[in-house]
Every structure is written in structure tokens, then in C-alpha cells.
Scaffold this motif. Structure first.
Motif, PDB file in Angstrom:
ATOM      1  N   LEU A   1       0.826  -1.209   0.000  1.00  0.00           N
ATOM      2  CA  LEU A   1       0.000   0.000   0.000  1.00  0.00           C
ATOM      3  C   LEU A   1       0.862   1.261   0.000  1.00  0.00           C
ATOM      4  CD1 LEU A   1      -2.829  -1.010   2.515  1.00  0.00           C
ATOM      5  CD2 LEU A   1      -3.122  -0.516   0.064  1.00  0.00           C
ATOM      6  N   SER A   2       1.911   1.250   0.799  1.00  0.00           N
ATOM      7  CA  SER A   2       2.781   2.430   0.840  1.00  0.00           C
ATOM      8  C   SER A   2       3.569   2.584  -0.449  1.00  0.00           C
ATOM      9  CB  SER A   2       3.725   2.366   2.053  1.00  0.00           C
ATOM     10  OG  SER A   2       4.546   1.223   2.005  1.00  0.00           O
ATOM     11  N   ALA A   3       3.897   1.465  -1.113  1.00  0.00           N
ATOM     12  CA  ALA A   3       4.589   1.544  -2.407  1.00  0.00           C
ATOM     13  C   ALA A   3       3.710   2.235  -3.446  1.00  0.00           C
ATOM     14  CB  ALA A   3       4.966   0.144  -2.893  1.00  0.00           C
ATOM     15  N   VAL A   4       2.415   1.954  -3.385  1.00  0.00           N
ATOM     16  CA  VAL A   4       1.479   2.511  -4.377  1.00  0.00           C
ATOM     17  C   VAL A   4       1.088   3.959  -4.054  1.00  0.00           C
ATOM     18  CG1 VAL A   4      -0.838   2.301  -5.361  1.00  0.00           C
ATOM     19  CG2 VAL A   4       0.550   0.257  -4.996  1.00  0.00           C
TER      20      VAL A   4
ATOM     21  N   ILE B   1       0.285  -2.393  12.547  1.00  0.00           N
ATOM     22  CA  ILE B   1       1.399  -2.679  11.636  1.00  0.00           C
ATOM     23  C   ILE B   1       1.245  -2.008  10.270  1.00  0.00           C
ATOM     24  CG2 ILE B   1       2.615  -4.536  10.412  1.00  0.00           C
ATOM     25  CD1 ILE B   1       2.057  -6.316  12.881  1.00  0.00           C
ATOM     26  N   ILE B   2       0.048  -2.012   9.671  1.00  0.00           N
ATOM     27  CA  ILE B   2      -0.114  -1.378   8.351  1.00  0.00           C
ATOM     28  C   ILE B   2       0.238   0.112   8.394  1.00  0.00           C
ATOM     29  CG2 ILE B   2      -1.760  -0.744   6.547  1.00  0.00           C
ATOM     30  CD1 ILE B   2      -3.150  -3.440   7.016  1.00  0.00           C
ATOM     31  N   PRO B   3      -0.287   0.882   9.361  1.00  0.00           N
ATOM     32  CA  PRO B   3       0.042   2.314   9.377  1.00  0.00           C
ATOM     33  C   PRO B   3       1.521   2.625   9.602  1.00  0.00           C
ATOM     34  CG  PRO B   3      -1.930   1.895  10.668  1.00  0.00           C
ATOM     35  CD  PRO B   3      -1.328   0.562  10.355  1.00  0.00           C
ATOM     36  N   ILE B   4       2.263   1.719  10.244  1.00  0.00           N
ATOM     37  CA  ILE B   4       3.676   2.025  10.511  1.00  0.00           C
ATOM     38  C   ILE B   4       4.444   2.216   9.209  1.00  0.00           C
ATOM     39  CG2 ILE B   4       4.765  -0.274  10.558  1.00  0.00           C
ATOM     40  CD1 ILE B   4       5.220   2.469  13.215  1.00  0.00           C
ATOM     41  N   TRP B   5       3.952   1.599   8.124  1.00  0.00           N
ATOM     42  CA  TRP B   5       4.591   1.782   6.815  1.00  0.00           C
ATOM     43  C   TRP B   5       4.407   3.200   6.277  1.00  0.00           C
ATOM     44  CZ3 TRP B   5       7.688  -1.739   4.320  1.00  0.00           C
ATOM     45  CH2 TRP B   5       7.743  -3.017   4.899  1.00  0.00           C
ATOM     46  N   PHE B   6       3.516   3.957   6.892  1.00  0.00           N
ATOM     47  CA  PHE B   6       3.284   5.342   6.480  1.00  0.00           C
ATOM     48  C   PHE B   6       3.908   6.351   7.442  1.00  0.00           C
ATOM     49  CE2 PHE B   6       0.176   2.892   4.245  1.00  0.00           C
ATOM     50  CZ  PHE B   6      -0.068   3.567   3.052  1.00  0.00           C
ATOM     51  N   VAL B   7       4.363   5.886   8.620  1.00  0.00           N
ATOM     52  CA  VAL B   7       4.915   6.828   9.607  1.00  0.00           C
ATOM     53  C   VAL B   7       6.287   6.411  10.133  1.00  0.00           C
ATOM     54  CG1 VAL B   7       2.581   7.461  10.354  1.00  0.00           C
ATOM     55  CG2 VAL B   7       3.837   5.737  11.646  1.00  0.00           C
ATOM     56  N   GLY B   8       6.829   5.303   9.654  1.00  0.00           N
ATOM     57  CA  GLY B   8       8.099   4.804  10.190  1.00  0.00           C
ATOM     58  C   GLY B   8       9.289   5.600   9.698  1.00  0.00           C
ATOM     59  N   MET B   9      10.017   6.195  10.620  1.00  0.00           N
ATOM     60  CA  MET B   9      11.195   6.990  10.271  1.00  0.00           C
ATOM     61  C   MET B   9      12.237   6.150   9.524  1.00  0.00           C
ATOM     62  SD  MET B   9      13.188   9.708  10.591  1.00  0.00           S
ATOM     63  CE  MET B   9      14.914  10.144  10.861  1.00  0.00           C
ATOM     64  N   THR B  10      12.420   4.886   9.923  1.00  0.00           N
ATOM     65  CA  THR B  10      13.389   4.020   9.248  1.00  0.00           C
ATOM     66  C   THR B  10      13.017   3.835   7.781  1.00  0.00           C
ATOM     67  OG1 THR B  10      12.125   2.059   9.935  1.00  0.00           O
ATOM     68  CG2 THR B  10      13.952   2.731  11.343  1.00  0.00           C
ATOM     69  N   LEU B  11      11.724   3.823   7.487  1.00  0.00           N
ATOM     70  CA  LEU B  11      11.255   3.624   6.123  1.00  0.00           C
ATOM     71  C   LEU B  11      11.430   4.890   5.287  1.00  0.00           C
ATOM     72  CD1 LEU B  11       8.102   1.609   7.146  1.00  0.00           C
ATOM     73  CD2 LEU B  11      10.210   0.686   6.180  1.00  0.00           C
ATOM     74  N   TYR B  12      11.164   6.034   5.878  1.00  0.00           N
ATOM     75  CA  TYR B  12      11.385   7.297   5.160  1.00  0.00           C
ATOM     76  C   TYR B  12      12.861   7.492   4.842  1.00  0.00           C
ATOM     77  CZ  TYR B  12       6.606   9.028   5.592  1.00  0.00           C
ATOM     78  OH  TYR B  12       5.249   9.187   5.454  1.00  0.00           O
ATOM     79  N   GLN B  13      13.733   7.126   5.772  1.00  0.00           N
ATOM     80  CA  GLN B  13      15.173   7.239   5.504  1.00  0.00           C
ATOM     81  C   GLN B  13      15.564   6.418   4.279  1.00  0.00           C
ATOM     82  OE1 GLN B  13      16.603   6.191   9.525  1.00  0.00           O
ATOM     83  NE2 GLN B  13      17.776   8.088   9.483  1.00  0.00           N
ATOM     84  N   ARG B  14      14.948   5.251   4.127  1.00  0.00           N
ATOM     85  CA  ARG B  14      15.291   4.387   2.992  1.00  0.00           C
ATOM     86  C   ARG B  14      14.654   4.873   1.690  1.00  0.00           C
ATOM     87  NH1 ARG B  14      16.377   2.346   7.442  1.00  0.00           N
ATOM     88  NH2 ARG B  14      17.849   0.618   7.740  1.00  0.00           N
TER      89      ARG B  14
ATOM     90  N   PHE C   1       2.192   3.746  19.842  1.00  0.00           N
ATOM     91  CA  PHE C   1       2.383   5.139  20.251  1.00  0.00           C
ATOM     92  C   PHE C   1       2.636   6.025  19.035  1.00  0.00           C
ATOM     93  CE2 PHE C   1       5.456   8.472  21.705  1.00  0.00           C
ATOM     94  CZ  PHE C   1       4.524   9.247  22.387  1.00  0.00           C
ATOM     95  N   MET C   2       3.507   5.557  18.123  1.00  0.00           N
ATOM     96  CA  MET C   2       3.811   6.349  16.920  1.00  0.00           C
ATOM     97  C   MET C   2       2.612   6.418  15.985  1.00  0.00           C
ATOM     98  SD  MET C   2       7.763   5.492  15.908  1.00  0.00           S
ATOM     99  CE  MET C   2       7.562   3.722  15.810  1.00  0.00           C
ATOM    100  N   VAL C   3       1.985   5.276  15.749  1.00  0.00           N
ATOM    101  CA  VAL C   3       0.891   5.209  14.783  1.00  0.00           C
ATOM    102  C   VAL C   3      -0.285   6.072  15.213  1.00  0.00           C
ATOM    103  CG1 VAL C   3      -0.920   3.664  13.937  1.00  0.00           C
ATOM    104  CG2 VAL C   3       1.477   2.978  13.770  1.00  0.00           C
TER     105      VAL C   3
ATOM    106  N   GLY D   1      -0.441   8.667  17.008  1.00  0.00           N
ATOM    107  CA  GLY D   1      -0.204  10.101  16.944  1.00  0.00           C
ATOM    108  C   GLY D   1       0.074  10.625  15.549  1.00  0.00           C
ATOM    109  N   LEU D   2       0.724   9.833  14.701  1.00  0.00           N
ATOM    110  CA  LEU D   2       1.272  10.355  13.445  1.00  0.00           C
ATOM    111  C   LEU D   2       0.511   9.949  12.187  1.00  0.00           C
ATOM    112  CD1 LEU D   2       5.063   9.711  14.206  1.00  0.00           C
ATOM    113  CD2 LEU D   2       3.817  11.862  14.458  1.00  0.00           C
ATOM    114  N   PHE D   3      -0.227   8.843  12.226  1.00  0.00           N
ATOM    115  CA  PHE D   3      -0.809   8.299  11.005  1.00  0.00           C
ATOM    116  C   PHE D   3      -1.822   9.243  10.351  1.00  0.00           C
ATOM    117  CE2 PHE D   3      -4.028   5.371   8.989  1.00  0.00           C
ATOM    118  CZ  PHE D   3      -3.254   5.076   7.874  1.00  0.00           C
ATOM    119  N   ILE D   4      -2.804   9.699  11.104  1.00  0.00           N
ATOM    120  CA  ILE D   4      -3.863  10.546  10.533  1.00  0.00           C
ATOM    121  C   ILE D   4      -3.301  11.866   9.992  1.00  0.00           C
ATOM    122  CG2 ILE D   4      -5.999  11.794  11.027  1.00  0.00           C
ATOM    123  CD1 ILE D   4      -6.289   8.710  10.856  1.00  0.00           C
ATOM    124  N   PRO D   5      -2.436  12.573  10.742  1.00  0.00           N
ATOM    125  CA  PRO D   5      -1.886  13.830  10.203  1.00  0.00           C
ATOM    126  C   PRO D   5      -1.076  13.667   8.920  1.00  0.00           C
ATOM    127  CG  PRO D   5      -1.616  13.768  12.577  1.00  0.00           C
ATOM    128  CD  PRO D   5      -2.084  12.413  12.170  1.00  0.00           C
ATOM    129  N   VAL D   6      -0.310  12.562   8.795  1.00  0.00           N
ATOM    130  CA  VAL D   6       0.482  12.413   7.566  1.00  0.00           C
ATOM    131  C   VAL D   6      -0.412  12.051   6.384  1.00  0.00           C
ATOM    132  CG1 VAL D   6       1.115   9.938   7.671  1.00  0.00           C
ATOM    133  CG2 VAL D   6       2.687  11.592   6.664  1.00  0.00           C
TER     134      VAL D   6
END
Length: 490
Positions: free
Chosen positions: A86-89, A237-250, A402-404, A406-411
Motif C-alpha cells: 500500500l505504501s509503495a502505491v 502494523i499497516i500504518p507504521i509503513w506510512f509513519v516509520g522513520m526508518t522507512l522514510y530514511q530508505r 504510540f507512533m501510529v 499520533g502520526l498516522f492521521i496527520p500524515v
């Protein structure tokens, strides 16, 4: 363990530290340290993503799920496959171009671009706290594995040793060291599971007949899972692909959008079915071994820590030499996640928090040195937190939640909804994350004796609060602006 196993393990750990030292001499700027010069290929990125996301924590956690519920535990990582694709698309086409155009290092810089500095600062704090907790879970996973397989090594000593190895090579080597070691470590783990762990464990417990006669039938069924458990895994787990800092770095580290999307597709397939089924199958084999009395000093499989089943199984069945290789494989997975989470937390603190309060711009050299120092400090804090926790999967999912929340809806709002407003983003982050933490601490209990359904994850309520606040406040400010524009027109 035999001296040969120790020797193999020590050589492997020294090799990983050697990679960190090598790239220490290659890093010239913070861009090299945090986003690998923005020129990494899809296979390196893809293997690094899956190594980071699944890693040792989920490997040990999957073993625990296989131990308690059988192959149905694999559905947890099916949500990882969905999140990756989903995040790839939807995410990468928007974020990749922005990252390369504006030279972003971190995820909260997206908030600074779409909202304002105040929102980005709060996002940086939430992300940093979450990733410190996630790093702690990986250190705890490594310590559990080490203490179960190395005679005379207690959990606290193992925590210190594991933590120091991960912290040192990450602090000196940066993201390029992390990505290259992730690639090596993931290949080592897959090879260890396919050619050593699963075949030997399967034979040792007595093969399929032993599994069938020892375990309840539901262990071999894909339907041995409650609907709400899949919902809980999905919303965490699904939303972490949209808010994960490690993923944005990559995403930023990839050569471009095409390379990043290919990397995410590769990562999804490795998560499910490949790693998902290997992890739970080993956990099931551990349950068979424990039930049959193969573990020294353990007479009741039901009373033992399910996450310790897999490490004890490996220590029990593997011969000299192979034990060292398999131990290195699992430590590889653990380090591959711990190092990435350290990088994420460090990047948040340096770029999204310290830089906001710094009155003068640092030179490239000073910024690099500060990044390395912060990485060391974060690592030591993660070791301290890990020493106070017991359950790997629980600590990981709490950090994710905790991350999801707070961060998922705003992003999502920033990227896909034109009415999104900075004030809405700020308060939805604050109350979404706070709601989840409050419900985790109180076990879904509210004031006045009100108790929410226990089987639904606190994260679901946190995301719901975040969504309600975000939409309500954004529409309020949008309508207010429309009215003001109407008055000015008249």
C-alpha cells in the motif's frame, strides 16, 4: 555452547563492527550518515527494509506466536505485506520526489513542509520516543536469545553486551553501514533458517507425525485466530509503513521513486509468506520439543515463556559449529533492526529537535560528530529501558502503537487532503498518542469506572480520537477561512 560456536559467533560480530569502521572513514557529511548519499539500489534497500521491519524482535515474537497458536500466527506479518505494498502505491510516489527535491533526512520534515515547525517538532518527539522503545525491544530480543543459549550468561549481562555491539557500529558507520550489514544479516538469517534451523529441528522432534500427535489440531490451521487479533495487528502494523522513520530514511536513500517502489515490493514478499511461516513453524517445533520433555529442566511447556521456546530449542538440538552459525543468524536479524531504530531515533533528535533550538548552523563535520554522539546516548538509554521490560513483542507493539496513533492521521491528511490544517495536525497528534498511552497504562479503563472492550487494541481508540480531532478542527479552520474570504470579497 562449544568453543567452536563461540569462535564463529565472535568472528561474525567482529565482522559487523568492521563494516561500521569501514564506513566511518567514508562518511563525510550528515547526508552520508543518515541517507547514504541517496544512491542505494532496490535490492539493498528492499532487504534492509525487511530486515529492519521483521528483524530479531519479530523473529523471536513469531516464534512465540507459533508456540502459542501455530501457523495462524503468520497472519501478523500478512499485515506487513499489505502495509508495504500500500505504501509503495500511495506513499512513495509523493514522498520520494519531495525527499530528493528538498534534501530531507527525516520523516518529521514532511510535517514541516506541509504544516509548520511546531507540528514537525512534536512529530520528531513522538517518533524519537517510539523508536527508542523499539530499539529497546530488539536489545531485549538479543538478550533473551543469548541468555538461553550461552551457559552462565544472565539476561542483564546479555542486554549490555548486545546493546553495546549494536550501538557502537551504528554510531560510527551511519546508514550506509546499516544497509550493507542489513543485507548481509538478512541473507545469513534466511540461509540459517532454511538450511540449518528448520531441517534439524523438524528431524529432532520426530517429523510431521510427532507434530500431529503432540499438538492440538488448531495449531495446523490458518483459522486459529480471533477477528479482533487481526484487526489489532492491522491497525498497528499497516500504518507504521506510512509513519516509520526508518522507512522514510530508505525512501530518501533510494536512487529514485522506481527503485524505492521495487524495494518495497521485494520487502513485502519476504515478510509474508517467507519469513512469516518460517518463524511460526520454528515456534511450533519448539512447542513440540517442550511438550515431549526435550528441554532440560522444563517439565511443563504451558508454564514457560513462549518467546524463550525458540532459543532453547536451538540450544538443545544444534550440534557444535552449527549452533554458532544459527546464533549468528538470529543475532544478525536482531542487530539489523536495532541499528536502524537507533538511526531513526538519532535522526529525529538531531534534525527535528536539536536543530530547532540551535542558534547557529553547524559545519558538516560538527553535525556528523553530533549525530554520532546522539546515537551513542540513545543506544545507552535503550539498553536501560530494555532492562526494565520482559516481553519483546509487547514492547515492540507498544512502541508501534504510540507512533501510529499520533502520526498516522496527520500524515495521511497532509498528503491526500487539501483541507488539512496545522492546528488540527498538532492536537490530533498529541491526543491520539496520549489516548493510546493512557489506555495501555490503565488497561482500557476510563474514569468513572468505564471499561472499554479488552480485546480491542488501545491503538484503535487512539487513532479514532486522532481522526475525529483532525477532521473536526481542519473543517472548522477551512470554513472559517472561507467565511473570511467571503467577507473580504463583499
Amino acid at each position: 555452547m562449544h568453543i567452536i560456536d563461540y569462535a564463529i559467533f565472535v568472528i561474525y560480530m567482529l565482522a559487523m563492527l568492521g563494516v561500521g569502521v569501514y564506513f566511518f572513514n567514508k562518511n563525510k557529511t550528515a547526508e552520508d550518515f543518515y541517507v547514504s548519499g541517496r544512491n542505494m539500489s532496490s535490492w539493498h534497500i528492499g532487504l534492509s527494509v525487511v530486515a529492519t521491519d521483521v528483524g530479531g524482535g519479530f523473529s523471536i515474537g513469531l516464534g512465540g506466536l507459533g508456540f502459542t497458536m501455530g501457523i495462524s500466527g503468520s497472519w501478523m506479518l500478512f499485515t506487513g505485506l499489505l502495509g508495504a505494498w500500500l505504501s509503495a502505491v500511495f506513499l512513495i510516489p509523493k514522498v520520494s520526489a519531495l525527499g530528493h527535491k528538498y534534501k530531507f533526512f527525516t520523516f518529521p520534515q514532511i510535517f514541516n513542509h506541509f504544516y509548520n515547525a511546531k507540528v514537525a517538532l512534536l512529530a520528531g518527539i513522538i517518533s524519537a520516543v517510539g523508536y527508542i522503545g523499539f530499539t529497546s525491544s530488539q536489545v531485549l530480543a538479543g538478550a533473551k536469545l543469548a541468555s538461553a543459549t550461552i551457559a552462565g550468561l544472565n539476561l542483564q549481562t546479555a542486554l549490555i553486551v548486545m546493546g553495546l555491539i549494536a550501538v557502537i557500529y551504528t554510531a560510527i558507520g551511519g546508514l550506509k553501514a546499516v544497509i550493507y550489514t542489513d543485507t548481509i544479516q538478512w541473507l545469513v538469517l534466511i540461509g540459517g533458517l532454511v538450511f540449518i534451523g528448520i531441517p534439524i529441528a523438524y528431524t529432532a522432534v520426530g517429523g510431521y507425525e510427532a507434530i500431529k500427535t503432540t499438538l492440538a489440531p488448531e495449531y495446523l490451521s490458518l483459522t486459529n485466530v480471533k477477528w479482533y487479533q487481526i484487526v489489532n495487528w492491522s491497525i498497528t502494523i499497516i500504518p507504521i509503513w506510512f509513519v516509520g522513520m526508518t522507512l522514510y530514511q530508505r525512501i530518501y536513500a533510494s536512487k529514485g521513486e522506481k527503485e524505492a517502489k521495487k524495494a518495497w515490493m521485494i520487502a513485502g514478499v519476504f515478510e509474508w509468506p517467507i519469513m512469516a511461516f518460517m518463524g511460526v513453524i520454528l515456534g511450533m517445533l519448539a512447542k513440540v520439543a517442550a511438550t515431549k520433555g526435550m528441554f532440560a529442566g522444563i517439565t511443563d511447556a504451558a508454564s514457560m515463556d513462549s518467546e524463550m521456546g525458540l532459543p532453547i530449542l536451538l540450544a538443545t538440538i544444534l550440534p557444535v559449529g552449527l549452533m554458532g552459525l544459527m546464533l549468528s543468524s538470529y543475532f544478525s536479524a536482531i542487530l539489523s533492526t536495532a541499528d536502524s531504530c537507533l538511526m531513526a531515533a538519532s535522526g529525529n533528535i538531531v534534525t527535528d529537535i536539536i536543530a530547532k533550538f540551535s542558534k547557529k548552523e553547524l559545519s558538516h563535520k560538527k553535525e556528523l560528530q553530533l549525530s554520532q554522539l546522539v546515537t551513542l546516548i540513545v543506544g545507552f538509554l535503550a539498553i536501560l529501558i530494555a532492562s526494565q521490560m520482559q516481553n519483546v513483542l509487547e514492547l515492540m507493539l507498544y512502541s508501534y502503537a504510540f507512533m501510529v496513533s499520533g502520526l498516522f492521521i496527520p500524515v495521511i491528511g497532509a498528503l491526500f487532503w487539501k483541507k488539512s490544517h496545522p492546528t488540527a495536525a498538532f492536537w490530533s497528534m498529541l491526543f491520539g498518542g496520549a489516548t493510546t498511552i493512557l489506555l495501555i497504562v490503565t488497561e482500557n479503563k476510563l474514569p468513572l469506572g468505564i471499561k472499554l472492550p479488552e480485546h480491542l487494541d488501545a491503538n484503535l481508540y487512539g487513532i479514532s480520537i486522532s481522526l475525529i480531532l483532525f477532521v473536526t478542527i481542519s473543517i472548522y479552520h477551512f470554513n472559517k477561512k472561507e467565511r473570511q474570504n467571503g467577507i473580504q470579497t463583499n
